[in-house]
Design a protein around this motif. Structure first.
Motif, PDB file in Angstrom:
ATOM      1  N   GLU A  11       0.576 -10.665   0.296  1.00  0.00           N
ATOM      2  CA  GLU A  11      -0.547 -10.819  -0.518  1.00  0.00           C
ATOM      3  C   GLU A  11      -0.712 -11.798  -1.501  1.00  0.00           C
ATOM      4  O   GLU A  11       0.443 -12.430  -1.934  1.00  0.00           O
ATOM      5  N   PRO A  13      -0.537 -13.333  -4.692  1.00  0.00           N
ATOM      6  CA  PRO A  13       0.397 -12.470  -6.052  1.00  0.00           C
ATOM      7  C   PRO A  13      -0.762 -12.342  -7.316  1.00  0.00           C
ATOM      8  O   PRO A  13      -0.347 -11.595  -7.837  1.00  0.00           O
ATOM      9  N   HIS A  14      -1.727 -13.197  -7.366  1.00  0.00           N
ATOM     10  CA  HIS A  14      -2.631 -12.885  -8.521  1.00  0.00           C
ATOM     11  C   HIS A  14      -3.608 -12.051  -8.476  1.00  0.00           C
ATOM     12  O   HIS A  14      -4.535 -11.898  -9.035  1.00  0.00           O
ATOM     13  N   GLY A  18      -7.247  -5.890  -6.143  1.00  0.00           N
ATOM     14  CA  GLY A  18      -6.465  -5.405  -4.861  1.00  0.00           C
ATOM     15  C   GLY A  18      -5.261  -4.931  -4.823  1.00  0.00           C
ATOM     16  O   GLY A  18      -4.432  -5.740  -5.166  1.00  0.00           O
ATOM     17  N   HIS A  19      -5.039  -3.716  -4.695  1.00  0.00           N
ATOM     18  CA  HIS A  19      -3.448  -3.042  -4.711  1.00  0.00           C
ATOM     19  C   HIS A  19      -3.301  -3.258  -3.351  1.00  0.00           C
ATOM     20  O   HIS A  19      -3.917  -2.603  -2.312  1.00  0.00           O
ATOM     21  N   ALA A  20      -2.162  -3.592  -2.588  1.00  0.00           N
ATOM     22  CA  ALA A  20      -1.610  -3.422  -1.432  1.00  0.00           C
ATOM     23  C   ALA A  20      -1.597  -2.278  -0.832  1.00  0.00           C
ATOM     24  O   ALA A  20      -2.113  -1.790   0.247  1.00  0.00           O
ATOM     25  N   ARG A  25      -6.218   1.485  -8.841  1.00  0.00           N
ATOM     26  CA  ARG A  25      -5.373   1.757 -10.287  1.00  0.00           C
ATOM     27  C   ARG A  25      -5.402   3.339 -10.465  1.00  0.00           C
ATOM     28  O   ARG A  25      -6.684   3.678 -10.690  1.00  0.00           O
TER      29      ARG A  25
END
Lengths: 329, 496
Positions: A11, A13-14, A18-20, A25
């Motif tokens: 993914e 990094p920054h 988007g959360h894998a 959240r």
């Protein structure tokens, strides 16, 4: 190429949004999420390393016990203890770093600044109650303040009156007096022939042998004749002898090193250099003033004595050291 | 049994409520956050070894005749403090180890505080809301230096005694109150009667208590603010990304404590420190050559040496030479250090809350200023060895001293310019310091070659993951069943 069959695609990094895995959240996360996988690529190896390390620490601690029992020397004690602790630490860190969920995890962080409403409520409560309880009892508050202030002042008394005496005149004088015998550290009076040219010893007045403030260096710079270091000091150096306070005028160390060839005294603490022939004037380093000179004479029995005490305060400067000769004004 | 006991305590103290919060505290996974922990752990080592030492050390300046096992001292008149230190080194089992560990831990304590402070400075971790914690940290550094000085002064050996003499001279150099302060501290004109018992009680009780209190405040604020963090990996101003206290950081940090202790013990075993029996008892009229204080006092000693021989004469009064390098210089230094967060906020106009750290190169002025200031103190530190350097390099003392005087002024400016330039250059290379993606060269069936970037970073077979909220972990039915104990999370089999 590392094996990638079991891991999800990489993914950015920054990518903040988007959360894998685990959804957006704040939503619940399952323990199946890759974040709960252990961090090690080869967990078995990490486990093995930690086990070996714990075992090593077990052995080392046991060895420390045996060494202590047998009163082994310092290095055996320390190495067994140190290896024991270090191996224990390595094992624990390995465990924590490689055999625990690799993460990352997060927790929310509230802003530190409070909202205006929170602040207003707090201040309001504090002030309104204060008004009732304190402002209407103004006299009480003043009396309490007065009593507290007296306590505060009185509490300083033990600090300033019991910890030590006031300096008074003690900064300006040493135990050297008119007629004081120059006495070496083993208590012998110094006679005229005791020191050869180029020799140096530390001397004290006979009533203060070993004294920190009256310590004085006695140097013989020549065999005969008066050594004159300056105007008004024509008789201070009889028979080639000169005496100077041994307390450095910089930071108070004993000026202990004499260079016979150059007739210079060196303070080993901060390398101030004093020229003996010109009255121990500083020629190098941070010392700002000459070492005070002790006027000498030889008594009828051939012993060295002081004509008088030092004519200025010895040692480093201090606030009340005013005037040309350093006496209080 | 344990369940019952925990239940009993929990019913009365509501541990579960605050405890859950505590074990979920997130620690960022960056090595530079461990430096402060070294300071904390070496302080614990100091407390433990220090307690051992107090059992044998006699804080008294009275005379005794030495009758111990160390032959060269036998029959000499020495002070009780010196006598008991030599005895605890040679005759108490494990005594020398504890003493050397204590001394090493003190050096590590101050050293790790300084490095921790550099990390905090260069990454901008002192900015709002952490200004007060920065000031507490600065105070802790000052106290650590003071307590280190008090500690190594206690054995009453020739080198530390010389240090106490200089400390008296520095105290009496303070305008108006200096002489009184010196007399009250020492119990009279130098050498006084009270210095060892007074230094002792300050060293073992007063300052450690103050340090403990400030440490509690330092860590309490840390918990309140939560850790600052480097950007990346989903880190934002309103979250903390890393690993939780339980179990990951309990293991990592706990292990790190044992590592710190282990290294201290190995140093205490193998590297001799402060062999006071070689220096001899302190007598005010004796002095040794090449006397140096412990390293953290080095900048003061160096400043005393490079200071020109000036004094300020006023009508009836004077300001002595040592006042400028030993009171004024550290006074200005630590005041500026304390106030730095506010000075920077004033100059940049940036008063917002910051929880994301800077890369030093992105703040070239701050970085260059910090490195230049550090360089100035490093030159002063080097100047505390003028005599040794002159000897070693076969130069004259005069040359070495003047070299340091000039360097103290010139070096900071050069260092500032070089650092500033370096920062600016680094800003132009955004990928510097990052792992590069490597390329795969593929050959097709018909013999053609193509180059494609690999998906993985070399040595990195695990992809970057987004952070998950530690409080939102949901136990799967599987995991809960396997473990049979609710509230404990179970790692699924395939990840074990």
């Amino acid at each position: 190429m590392p094996d990638t069959t079991d891991t999800p695609a990489p993914e950015e990094p920054h990518a903040g949004s988007g959360h894998a895995t685990g959804g957006a959240r704040g939503e619940p996360v399952s323990l199946d999420a890759p974040q709960f996988a252990v961090a090690a690529r080869h967990p078995r190896r990490a486990e093995g390393a930690a086990a070996v390390s714990f075992f090593l620490s077990f052995l080392s601690f046991a060895a420390f016990g045996a060494a202590y029992w047998q009163a082994a020397p310092n290095d055996v004690l320390g190495i067994s203890l140190g290896v024991g602790f270090a191996a224990f630490g390595v094992a624990l860190v390995t465990w924590g770093k490689y055999l625990m969920p690799r993460g990352p995890f997060e927790e929310p962080r509230p802003q530190m600044a409070t909202t205006p409403q929170e602040r207003a409520e707090f201040v309001g409560d504090f002030a309104s109650r204060g008004k009732v309880a304190i402002e209407r009892r103004g006299a009480l508050a003043k009396l309490m303040g007065a009593a507290g202030a007296v306590l505060g002042i009185v509490a300083l008394f033990p600090l300033v009156r019991s910890l030590g005496p006031k300096p008074n005149g003690s900064m300006y004088h040493t135990k050297w007096r008119k007629g004081s015998r120059l006495t070496s550290i083993d208590g012998r009076a110094v006679a005229l022939d005791d020191i050869e040219v180029g020799g140096i010893i530390t001397v004290f007045p006979e009533n203060d042998v070993g004294g920190a403030l009256s310590q004085t260096v006695l140097i013989r710079v020549q065999q005969t004749g008066d050594v004159v270091t300056g105007p008004g000091k024509e008789t201070w150096g009889p028979h080639g002898y000169l005496a100077f306070s041994k307390v450095c005028t910089h930071a108070g160390c004993p000026v202990g090193l004499y260079q016979e060839l150059t007739h210079q005294l060196l303070c080993p603490c901060h390398q101030s250099l004093f020229d003996v022939d010109t009255g121990a004037t500083p020629v190098f380093g941070p010392a700002p003033r000459p070492l005070p000179q002790l006027p000498l004479y030889v008594d009828s029995k051939g012993y060295l004595r002081a004509q008088a005490g030092f004519d200025e305060p010895i040692g480093p400067g201090f606030w009340y050291r005013g005037g040309s000769n350093g006496s209080p004004q | 049994m344990i369940d019952k006991l925990f239940g009993w305590v929990d019913d009365r103290l509501a541990l579960s409520r605050s405890g859950r919060h505590l074990i979920n505290k997130i620690f960022p996974d960056h090595w530079s956050f461990m430096i402060g922990e070294i300071a904390l752990y070496s302080f614990i080592v100091l407390l433990l070894t220090g307690v051992f030492l107090t059992l044998y050390f006699v804080p008294s300046g009275s005379d005794v005749v030495y009758h111990g096992v160390y032959a060269p001292l036998r029959g000499q008149r020495i002070s009780e403090a010196y006598n008991s230190t030599v005895n605890l080194s040679f005759q108490v089992r494990g005594g020398l180890l504890m003493r050397q560990m204590h001394h090493w831990a003190a050096n590590i304590f101050v050293g790790s505080i300084v490095v921790h402070m550099l990390r905090v400075f260069f990454t901008g971790a002192f900015r709002r809301p952490r200004e007060a914690n920065w000031m507490i940290g600065t105070t802790l550094l000052i106290l650590a230096i003071f307590n280190g000085f008090l500690g190594y002064s206690l054995p009453d050996d020739l080198i530390s005694g010389t240090g106490i003499r200089i400390a008296f001279s520095i105290t009496e150099s303070i305008p108006f109150v200096g002489t009184y302060l010196g007399f009250f501290l020492f119990g009279g004109q130098y050498p006084g009667t009270a210095i060892i018992p007074r230094f002792f009680i300050l060293h073992v009780l007063v300052l450690p208590l103050v340090i403990l209190g400030l440490l509690a405040g330092h860590l309490g604020m840390l918990v309140k603010h939560k850790h600052a963090q480097f950007p990346g990996r989903g880190a934002r101003n309103d979250n903390v990304v890393g690993s939780p206290l339980w179990p990951t950081y309990a293991a990592k940090a706990g292990g790190f404590f044992f590592l710190t202790t282990g290294v201290t013990a190995l140093l205490g075993a193998a590297v001799q420190i402060n062999p006071i029996w070689q220096y001899g008892q302190y007598y005010p009229y004796k002095v040794s050559y090449a006397v140096q204080p412990d390293w953290y006092m080095g900048f003061l000693d160096g400043a005393l040496r490079v200071m020109p021989a000036w004094e300020l004469h006023l009508p009836g009064h004077m300001i002595p030479n040592v006042f400028f390098p030993a009171i004024l210089l550290p006074g200005i230094t630590f005041t500026l250090l304390m106030l730095y967060p506010f000075i920077e906020a004033k100059l940049t106009g940036d008063v917002a809350e910051h929880h994301l750290l800077d890369r030093p190169r992105d703040r070239p002025v701050r970085t260059a200023f910090g490195v230049a200031t550090f360089a100035f103190y490093f030159v002063l530190f080097g100047a505390s060895a003028t005599d040794v350097l002159a000897n070693y390099l076969s130069l004259t003392l005069n040359f070495v001293l003047w070299a340091f005087r000039i360097m103290a002024i010139v070096v900071p400016f050069i260092v500032f310019a070089v650092t500033y330039k370096l920062c600016k250059e680094l800003q132009q290379t955004p990928s510097a310091g990052k792992r590069q993606q490597f390329n795969l060269i593929l050959r097709s069936a018909d013999g053609g070659y193509t180059t494609v970037p690999a998906e993985q970073y070399p040595g990195y077979d695990q992809p970057e993951l987004a952070p998950v909220d530690v409080e939102k972990v949901e136990l799967t039915a599987d995991a809960a069943q396997q473990d049979g104990d609710e509230g404990v999370y179970e790692i699924p089999r395939r990840y074990r």
